[in-house]
Design an enzyme around this catalytic site. Structure first.
Site, PDB file in Angstrom:
ATOM      1  N   ASP A  80       2.896 -70.542  29.534  1.00 41.53           N
ATOM      2  CA  ASP A  80       3.624 -69.703  30.481  1.00 41.53           C
ATOM      3  C   ASP A  80       2.802 -69.568  31.757  1.00 41.53           C
ATOM      4  O   ASP A  80       1.654 -69.112  31.717  1.00 41.53           O
ATOM      5  CB  ASP A  80       3.873 -68.324  29.861  1.00 41.53           C
ATOM      6  N   THR A 126       7.966 -69.505  36.474  1.00 43.01           N
ATOM      7  CA  THR A 126       6.651 -69.106  37.000  1.00 43.01           C
ATOM      8  C   THR A 126       5.764 -70.314  37.281  1.00 43.01           C
ATOM      9  O   THR A 126       4.939 -70.272  38.191  1.00 43.01           O
ATOM     10  CB  THR A 126       5.951 -68.168  36.005  1.00 43.01           C
ATOM     11  N   THR A 127       5.919 -71.373  36.496  1.00 43.76           N
ATOM     12  CA  THR A 127       5.151 -72.594  36.759  1.00 43.76           C
ATOM     13  C   THR A 127       5.770 -73.362  37.916  1.00 43.76           C
ATOM     14  O   THR A 127       5.060 -73.867  38.797  1.00 43.76           O
ATOM     15  CB  THR A 127       5.100 -73.475  35.495  1.00 43.76           C
ATOM     16  N   ASP A 173      10.617 -64.055  28.169  1.00 45.39           N
ATOM     17  CA  ASP A 173      11.182 -64.876  29.254  1.00 45.39           C
ATOM     18  C   ASP A 173      12.670 -65.119  29.041  1.00 45.39           C
ATOM     19  O   ASP A 173      13.472 -65.034  29.977  1.00 45.39           O
ATOM     20  CB  ASP A 173      10.445 -66.226  29.336  1.00 45.39           C
TER      21      ASP A 173
END
Length: 556
Positions: free
Chosen positions: A61, A94-95, A392
């Site tokens: 994550d 998020t990445t 998530d």
């Protein structure tokens, strides 16, 4: 004639500016992105972070990794901020947002080296970002145009896409249904994340995890007499308190002056009378389950057990709030007014064994605006990562329910927006043509990295995608992770809320523009040193301070 040297800054202050500083900032951010980008997508790798006291975290994550990395470069820290803001705002991507920001900086680096002013690059990036956001809004498909079954399928697909790249992807279908059920239990107006409890219990397999239609929490610390209490109560009446139900010891150095032993006995009797009055009022209210944030002592535990009631003290604030929301109870700070309107109800209270622990379950509540996911698994690290994955997926499902538009994943949106921007750039004259073209090229990093991480030939995959997106009905084609090629990701149900892409593009562009706008760094190394206190005898000749001290001692 020599010009005098002008000193503006203190001695020891480090200063760097100009083109070299901008390129240094870009290089730092690109180095950070190189660390993170291998975690992108369903075939992304995991990272192992070892912290203080040998604490180990295994995760792919982006926000978790960025949070745990101890980054000292000030420009690279801005990438940490956008990753955490993406996690707080939408929960996923998020990445992607960090990888895209890094690629935008990488594409801008040749322009900076060639002497193009950074404000021209920033202006072009912002214009391209605005066009990209408009294009995503045009591409998005509304989720509310259909029956309830179709809407549910859409939500499950969104949750499944979020879980695709996680450690729990092998149980994607099971958890996607579980997540959607949990979100649909919430209050339609606020969809509060706090009303979904995630409890972790090691042991068993991931497939043993299940959803509780109500509240469940681990049995709290209990005193003697607890085992005599009932473990199953149909249609219980629930009282939630914020008071202690135990005899308190006297404070240290407390002093009471008495004339005869009878007075002491009356003081002791008064204490017992107060606690018994409290317990008696609770019993008379008709409550059969008593919960409290504070301790419930052995006297109260035995008192309730003798009357066939259940009690639990030191219940966490989060669990007590969820019990109140689910059953309609209200937390009381006194037992003097336990009227029916503050007492909650549910269909069944039961204490069950889950793995090696016992859990309290509150089921079939009339309000029913909360749910609990009980996660099982082999090891603590695995369960922790499963919890992050579920979080998530819940965030994505909430956003898809609130904002009723979705787009296809797998790099399809990025390729389509890249094509539109590249076509538009050819109609623009001057330097802005190159800047918008660079933005379009930067968007291709998402499908390229997805293919790289899956072990595919990314150049071949990208060529196929460019060709397909230039044909009719090719707008939803993205990377096919399962078959080493490309496919219509909308048809294969790789969906995500449009808000994820919108937030990702906007945050990445703003971060890149911020880093490009910084052309000077001033670092005062003296400010980092701890300030020393005033030393004795400052200003005296060496040795005088010591003599002064001896002289003062001598006068005593």
């Amino acid at each position: 004639m020599m010009q005098p040297t002008i000193l503006l800054l203190k001695d020891g202050t480090e200063e760097s500016q100009g083109r070299g500083q901008i390129i240094s900032n870009i290089n730092a951010c690109v180095a950070l992105v190189d660390t993170l980008k291998t975690t992108l997508g369903p075939r992304g790798s995991d990272k192992m972070m070892i912290g203080g006291k040998d604490s180990v975290t295994i995760s792919n994550d982006g926000a978790t990794i960025m949070k745990l990395l101890d980054i000292v470069h000030p420009a690279a820290k801005s990438l940490v901020d956008i990753s955490l803001s993406q996690d707080a705002e939408v929960g996923d991507g998020t990445t992607s947002v960090v990888v895209l920001a890094g690629e935008l900086l990488k594409q801008a680096k040749p322009f900076v080296e060639d002497g193009l002013h950074t404000q021209s690059i920033i202006r072009g990036y912002r214009k391209a970002c605005e066009m990209a956001l408009n294009q995503v809004r045009e591409l998005s498909v509304s989720i509310n145009k259909g029956t309830d079954a179709e809407k549910r399928r859409m939500l499950e697909n969104c949750a499944g896409t979020a879980l695709n790249s996680k450690l729990v992807s092998s149980h994607k279908d099971q958890f996607a249904k579980m997540v959607v059920d949990a979100v649909l239990h919430l209050d339609e107006e606020d969809l509060s994340l706090n009303m979904i409890g995630i409890k972790k219990e090691s042991g068993g397999s991931l497939g043993d995890s299940y959803l509780v239609d109500g509240v469940a929490f681990k049995k709290t610390f209990s005193y003697a007499g607890f085992e005599q209490q009932p473990k199953k109560i149909p249609n219980p009446k629930i009282v939630c308190l914020n008071i202690e139900l135990e005899l308190k010891s006297e404070k240290d150095n407390a002093e009471i002056r008495i004339d005869n032993p009878e007075q002491y006995q009356s003081i002791v009797d008064a204490e017992w009378k107060i606690i018994y009055e409290k317990l008696d009022k609770i019993v008379k209210s008709g409550a059969t389950v008593i919960l409290s944030r504070l301790a419930i002592g052995d006297l109260a535990t035995q008192y309730f057990a003798d009357r066939g009631l259940f009690c639990a003290g030191r219940v966490t604030d989060e669990d007590l709030r969820r019990v109140c929301k689910s059953t309609g109870a209200q937390v009381q700070t006194s037992v003097n007014d336990l009227i029916p309107s503050v007492i909650g109800q549910c269909g069944l209270f039961e204490e069950r064994q889950v793995g090696g622990s016992r859990y309290n379950f509150f089921l079939d509540a009339p309000a029913g605006k909360t749910a609990t996911i009980l996660l099982r698994g082999g090891g603590d690290h695995f369960i922790d990562e499963a919890e992050r994955s579920i979080h998530d997926a819940i965030m994505i499902t909430r956003r898809a329910k609130k904002h009723d538009s979705v787009v296809a994943g797998g790099g399809a949106v990025e390729m389509e927006v890249s094509k539109v921007l590249r076509d538009h750039s050819r109609t623009v004259a001057g330097k802005q043509q190159m800047i918008i073209g660079a933005f379009a090229k930067a968007l291709e990093i998402i499908p390229r990295q997805l293919a790289d991480n899956a072990g595919f030939d990314s150049t071949d995959t990208l060529n196929k995608l460019r060709q397909r997106h230039n044909q009719p009905n090719g707008k939803w084609f993205g990377v096919d992770i399962n078959n080493d090629g490309i496919c219509d990701t909308f048809e294969t149900f790789v969906w995500e809320p449009a808000l994820v892409r919108l937030n990702c593009f906007e945050a990445a562009t703003e971060a890149a523009c911020l880093i490009l706008s910084v052309d000077e760094t001033v670092k005062n190394s003296q400010a980092e040193k701890p300030q020393a206190g005033p030393s004795m005898g400052r200003g005296m000749p060496q040795g005088m301070a010591g003599r002064g001290v001896r002289a003062m001692r001598g006068r005593g």
